[in-house]
Design an enzyme around this catalytic site. Structure first.
Site, short mmCIF file in Angstrom:
data_model
loop_
_atom_site.label_atom_id
_atom_site.label_comp_id
_atom_site.label_asym_id
_atom_site.label_seq_id
_atom_site.Cartn_x
_atom_site.Cartn_y
_atom_site.Cartn_z
N HIS A 154 75.36 155.45 75.42
CA HIS A 154 76.64 154.56 76.05
C HIS A 154 75.66 154.55 77.51
O HIS A 154 75.32 155.01 77.67
CB HIS A 154 77.76 154.60 76.99
CG HIS A 154 78.06 155.44 76.62
ND1 HIS A 154 78.53 156.92 76.03
CD2 HIS A 154 78.68 155.68 78.29
CE1 HIS A 154 78.91 157.52 76.76
NE2 HIS A 154 79.15 157.32 77.78
N HIS A 156 75.14 153.31 81.51
CA HIS A 156 76.35 152.82 82.96
C HIS A 156 75.97 152.09 83.62
O HIS A 156 74.47 152.69 84.35
CB HIS A 156 76.81 154.07 83.06
CG HIS A 156 77.53 154.89 82.64
ND1 HIS A 156 79.00 155.18 82.83
CD2 HIS A 156 77.32 156.82 81.54
CE1 HIS A 156 79.65 156.41 82.26
NE2 HIS A 156 78.48 156.71 81.24
#
Length: 211
Positions: A154, A156
């Site tokens: 992932h 940010h």
């Protein structure tokens, strides 16, 4: 934990994920998961290097993707999902997550990484406008030593303001997300992503707030 360590961690705090799969295990799942559009594999611990499941526990991102865990979604397509971090470092702190499960960036196929990266300008622009910021950090915590705590790739996106002093000398204490305030922020981001010609709100049916 020292401020320096917290800076390294930048952890999303949605929920602690299970340890990672070997890179080969993630790669063997690519074709099946990409065809389905949603990962059906759990985040499992590596047993004897073979990635055998222990307790059939899924990672929190896989659960969110399958609709089994709540999240504030701001964007979704066939490859990736963008949600608000539940314990943000700044208002609008968001995560771009691939729908297929890959435990690390290096285990993520380049086309998936490219698809995630291609959404960064689109999403960051909407998030900055919604939060009235003019800057952002794009951060990837890849591996335990880099602060990765959920072993599902992932990115940010962290909105920044001049003088916010987010990194140098702050306590790095994070507060729980406030559902009432967050609903408005989600709506504001969606309005930036999907403006209607008449100036009204437009929301694709695939996007919704889960509670």
């Amino acid at each position: 934990m020292s401020p320096g360590r917290r800076l390294g961690v930048l952890r999303s705090h949605l929920q602690a994920g299970a340890p990672s799969l070997p890179a080969g295990e993630g790669n063997r799942q690519v074709s099946a998961e990409q065809g389905a559009g949603v990962s059906t594999s759990p985040c499992v611990t590596a047993a004897g290097g073979r990635g055998e499941a222990e307790g059939k526990k899924s990672c929190v991102f896989c659960r969110i993707i399958r609709g089994e865990a709540p999240a504030f979604k701001v964007y979704e397509d066939d490859v990736c999902l963008c949600i608000l971090d539940s314990h943000p470092l700044a208002p609008g702190h968001s995560l771009i997550i691939p729908k297929c499960h890959f435990p690390s960036l290096e285990a993520t196929p380049p086309p998936v990484v490219a698809a995630m990266c291609s959404k960064v300008p689109f999403l960051s622009n909407a998030i900055m406008k919604a939060t009235q910021c003019d800057s952002f950090n794009l951060v990837v915590n890849n591996g335990a030593a880099a602060g990765q705590v959920i072993f599902h790739t992932h990115f940010h996106i962290i909105p920044r303001r001049s003088g916010d002093k987010l990194w140098p000398a702050e306590s790095f204490r994070r507060c729980s997300i406030e559902p009432k305030e967050t609903s408005g922020l989600v709506s504001c981001i969606k309005e930036q992503l999907y403006p209607s010609p008449e100036g009204g709100k437009t929301e694709p049916s695939s996007l919704r707030k889960e509670s």
